[in-house]
Motif scaffolding. Structure first.
Motif, short mmCIF file in Angstrom:
data_model
loop_
_atom_site.label_atom_id
_atom_site.label_comp_id
_atom_site.label_asym_id
_atom_site.label_seq_id
_atom_site.Cartn_x
_atom_site.Cartn_y
_atom_site.Cartn_z
N ILE A 165 34.91 15.66 83.54
CA ILE A 165 33.87 15.55 84.56
C ILE A 165 34.17 14.37 85.48
N GLN A 166 34.54 13.25 84.88
CA GLN A 166 34.85 12.06 85.66
C GLN A 166 36.04 12.30 86.59
N ILE A 167 37.08 12.96 86.07
CA ILE A 167 38.26 13.26 86.89
C ILE A 167 37.88 14.17 88.06
N LEU A 168 37.00 15.14 87.80
CA LEU A 168 36.55 16.05 88.87
C LEU A 168 35.81 15.29 89.95
N LEU A 169 34.90 14.41 89.55
CA LEU A 169 34.09 13.67 90.52
C LEU A 169 34.93 12.69 91.33
N ASN A 170 36.04 12.23 90.77
CA ASN A 170 36.91 11.28 91.48
C ASN A 170 37.87 11.96 92.45
N HIS A 171 37.92 13.32 92.42
CA HIS A 171 38.85 14.01 93.31
C HIS A 171 38.36 13.90 94.77
N MET B 61 26.64 10.42 84.33
CA MET B 61 25.71 11.54 84.32
C MET B 61 24.92 11.60 85.62
N ARG B 62 24.44 10.43 86.09
CA ARG B 62 23.69 10.37 87.35
C ARG B 62 24.53 10.88 88.51
N GLU B 63 25.78 10.44 88.57
CA GLU B 63 26.64 10.87 89.68
C GLU B 63 26.91 12.37 89.60
N ALA B 64 27.15 12.87 88.38
CA ALA B 64 27.41 14.30 88.22
C ALA B 64 26.20 15.12 88.64
N MET B 65 25.00 14.69 88.26
CA MET B 65 23.79 15.41 88.63
C MET B 65 23.59 15.40 90.15
N ARG B 66 23.90 14.27 90.77
CA ARG B 66 23.75 14.16 92.23
C ARG B 66 24.75 15.03 92.97
N VAL B 67 26.01 15.00 92.54
CA VAL B 67 27.07 15.69 93.28
C VAL B 67 27.06 17.19 92.98
N LEU B 68 26.93 17.57 91.73
CA LEU B 68 27.03 18.97 91.36
C LEU B 68 25.71 19.72 91.49
N GLY B 69 24.60 19.01 91.34
CA GLY B 69 23.30 19.60 91.59
C GLY B 69 22.92 20.77 90.70
N CYS B 70 23.38 20.77 89.46
CA CYS B 70 23.10 21.88 88.55
C CYS B 70 22.47 21.35 87.27
N LEU C 179 21.36 19.30 73.89
CA LEU C 179 20.37 18.60 74.70
C LEU C 179 20.17 19.41 75.98
N ASP C 180 18.97 19.95 76.17
CA ASP C 180 18.69 20.89 77.24
C ASP C 180 18.64 20.22 78.61
N PRO C 181 18.78 21.01 79.69
CA PRO C 181 18.75 20.45 81.04
C PRO C 181 17.49 19.64 81.34
N GLU C 182 16.35 20.09 80.84
CA GLU C 182 15.10 19.38 81.14
C GLU C 182 15.05 17.99 80.53
N ASP C 183 15.91 17.71 79.54
CA ASP C 183 15.98 16.38 78.96
C ASP C 183 16.97 15.47 79.69
N HIS C 184 17.65 16.00 80.68
CA HIS C 184 18.55 15.19 81.51
C HIS C 184 17.78 14.72 82.74
N VAL C 185 17.46 13.44 82.79
CA VAL C 185 16.73 12.88 83.93
C VAL C 185 17.55 11.74 84.52
N PRO C 186 17.69 11.69 85.85
CA PRO C 186 18.55 10.69 86.49
C PRO C 186 18.20 9.25 86.14
N GLU C 187 16.90 8.96 85.97
CA GLU C 187 16.51 7.59 85.67
C GLU C 187 16.80 7.19 84.24
N GLY C 188 17.20 8.16 83.43
CA GLY C 188 17.51 7.89 82.05
C GLY C 188 16.27 7.92 81.18
N SER C 189 16.46 8.17 79.90
CA SER C 189 15.36 8.22 78.94
C SER C 189 15.94 8.04 77.55
N PRO C 190 15.12 7.66 76.57
CA PRO C 190 15.65 7.55 75.20
C PRO C 190 16.32 8.84 74.72
#
Length: 530
Positions: A271-277, A303-312, A330-341
């Motif tokens: 994922i990181q390699i993809l985002l750096n392209h 994770m924040r960058e991936a959510m912002r760039v890929l939007g999925c 860990l389901d999509p609804e548990d992925h929040v950009p601001e982070g959570s426990p």
């Protein structure tokens, strides 16, 4: 397209046959400019099955594949399974001695070799005399049998062999705690257990639902459960996999744009390699629905960058070869950009999967207490190939499998990875056991003692480090030792750095205290895995 839980049969072979009958023109695999329909896949698998019978392959015997990802690998896997044989894909990144060990241990009768690996198989051929036939898949440098010509010389009549859920289907080799890889044996039942759990009425999560027209990018290697599992999953779902020979971010971006890719599984490093392209900002990701990821945790900033760039939607998956893949997510609804426990967790068990945390004696510990993660479900492997002692040490009489990971469950049933009970290192999604590396380094005549540990690495998650005691009066450089290791083991297993120290820390019984060696590198972190 029918719901996958409606399909009859005890194997993925049966489901592919039904797809061939009901939606034969639908594309199962796309590779470069070549498309393979379900009807063609089914016919080719029958021809392969009859060809293997002609070569004397019997139910329960192993066949091997050495090569990069290719749709014909899945055709060969299906063909082998239809006569009760078991596919064993070999990690093409391994060194020749490691490849020879796996071929010898599996006693594979037939080896399918992909483009670029004819020299490798020729080098190890003398040490694996049980191999009766080598068949080249689109491998022009292979002077022997050509796969397509061989396959097409046999009839497309379905073999009469009846597959049972408990039959072996797939054998994947894992890094070995004692220095030798172990063959984890998955059955048809364990591979299809998620489908069976859904059919019995267990709830299917939204991201698990097959949708007509889904297109999956298969970019992870098929010698891992992530690659083979993805391909089997799309065959069962009746959807299209776009196959990359190996992960390439530029090609991945092209395919995402040109084929309306809707699902991808990647390890965090990929994922990181993809985002750096540089072309990532020019790519249209609007069709992409889910990125599933696993093998190691993902940093929050990535994770924040991936959510912002890929939007999925993002789904973190936790599992292992021994569990036929994912058991916790860990389901999509548990992925929040601001982070959570909860984003520090790997999620909750899938349908039909039990998880418990145990102490050294095997007793359950309460919520919040750290112990070894154990799991029980029909997804668990049958065992390690011809290794009853290792099997018994991993799976108890009640079917609980020790994962070797240390973690805890919270009050809501979310699983958190804290550390590893075993000494395994995960670097770029690849499992590395110190014993394998140490065996290679010990072979150097100037090495008196050695211990291998995993240290944090920003790109790969963890990096392999060797702590070495040199023989008295000798001199040894980091470069010389790493070059020596490359002759014996795969490049990704070789140390990225070497610390030369006067002595290794040991307990009174002589066991190396790896945690003492690791401690300075992991200081200040809330978990001892990266």
């Amino acid at each position: 397209m029918a719901d996958i839980t409606e399909f009859a049969g005890d194997s993925f072979c049966d489901i592919v046959r039904e797809h061939a009958q009901n939606q034969g023109d639908v594309i199962a695999f796309t590779y470069a400019q070549e498309e393979t329909s379900f009807a063609a896949l089914d016919e080719g698998a029958n021809r392969v099955a009859n060809g293997l019978v002609a070569l004397g392959v019997k139910p329960g015997e192993r066949v091997a594949f050495l090569g990069k990802n290719h749709p014909l690998y899945f055709e060969a896997l299906l063909g082998a399974a239809r006569i009760g044989a078991v596919m064993t894909p070999v990690n093409w990144r391994l060194a020749p001695p490691e490849v020879a060990y796996i071929l010898d241990n599996s006693q594979a009768r037939v080896v399918f070799v992909g483009e670029g690996f004819a020299a490798m198989i020729a080098e190890v051929r003398a040490s694996v005399p049980h191999v009766a036939e080598i068949i080249g898949i689109d491998a022009p440098e292979h002077a022997g049998t050509d796969y397509r010509q061989w396959r097409d010389s046999f009839p497309a009549t379905p073999p009469a062999h009846k597959i049972k859920p408990e039959d072996d289907a797939l054998q994947l080799y894992t890094s070995g705690t004692t220095g030798k890889p172990k063959g984890a044996v998955m059955t048809h039942g364990s591979i299809l257990s998620s489908r069976d759990a859904m059919a019995s009425g267990d709830e299917m999560r939204t991201w698990q639902e097959p949708i007509p027209g889904d297109v999956t990018l298969l970019a992870m290697p098929c010698f891992h459960i992530s690659g083979t599992g993805t391909g089997i999953g799309t065959m069962v779902a009746g959807t299209n996999s776009i196959v990359l020979p190996e992960y390439d971010p530029a090609k991945a971006l092209d395919l995402i744009a040109n084929y309306n890719i809707s699902k991808i599984f990647l390890v965090p490093a990929a994922i990181q390699i993809l985002l750096n392209h540089p072309r990532v900002s020019e790519t249209d990701f609007s069709r992409l629905k889910y990125v599933t990821y696993g093998a190691s945790p993902i940093p929050l900033e990535l994770m924040r960058e991936a959510m912002r760039v890929l939007g999925c939607g993002f789904v973190q998956m936790y599992g292992m070869t021994e569990t036929s893949g994912t058991i916790v997510a860990l389901d999509p609804e548990d992925h929040v950009p601001e982070g959570s426990p909860r984003m520090r967790s790997v999620g909750k068990p899938l349908a039909g999967v039990e998880i418990k945390i145990i102490d050294e004696a095997g007793n359950p510990v309460p919520a919040g207490a750290v112990g070894e993660i154990a799991t029980r479900s029909s997804k668990n492997m049958r065992g390690y190939w011809n290794n009853p002692d290792a099997t018994a040490a991993t799976i108890d009489a009640e079917g609980w499998l020790r994962t070797g990971d240390a973690g805890y469950l919270d009050e809501d049933g979310y699983l958190y990875i804290h550390d590893r009970v075993k000494d395994m290192i995960i670097s770029g999604g690849e499992n590395v056991y110190p014993a394998e590396v140490e065996n290679a380094l010990y072979a150097h005549p100037k090495v008196a003692d050695v211990a291998v540990i995993g240290v944090p690495d920003a790109k790969w998650g963890e990096a392999v480090k060797a702590c070495v005691v040199v023989q008295p009066g000798e001199e040894l450089t980091e470069a010389d030792l790493i070059a020596h290791a490359r002759q014996h083991i795969a490049g990704y297993k070789c140390p990225k750095s070497v610390d030369f120290i006067p002595a290794l820390p040991r307990n009174p019984s002589g066991k190396i205290l790896r945690r003492e060696l690791r401690a300075p590198y992991w200081a200040g972190r809330d978990r001892a895995v990266n």
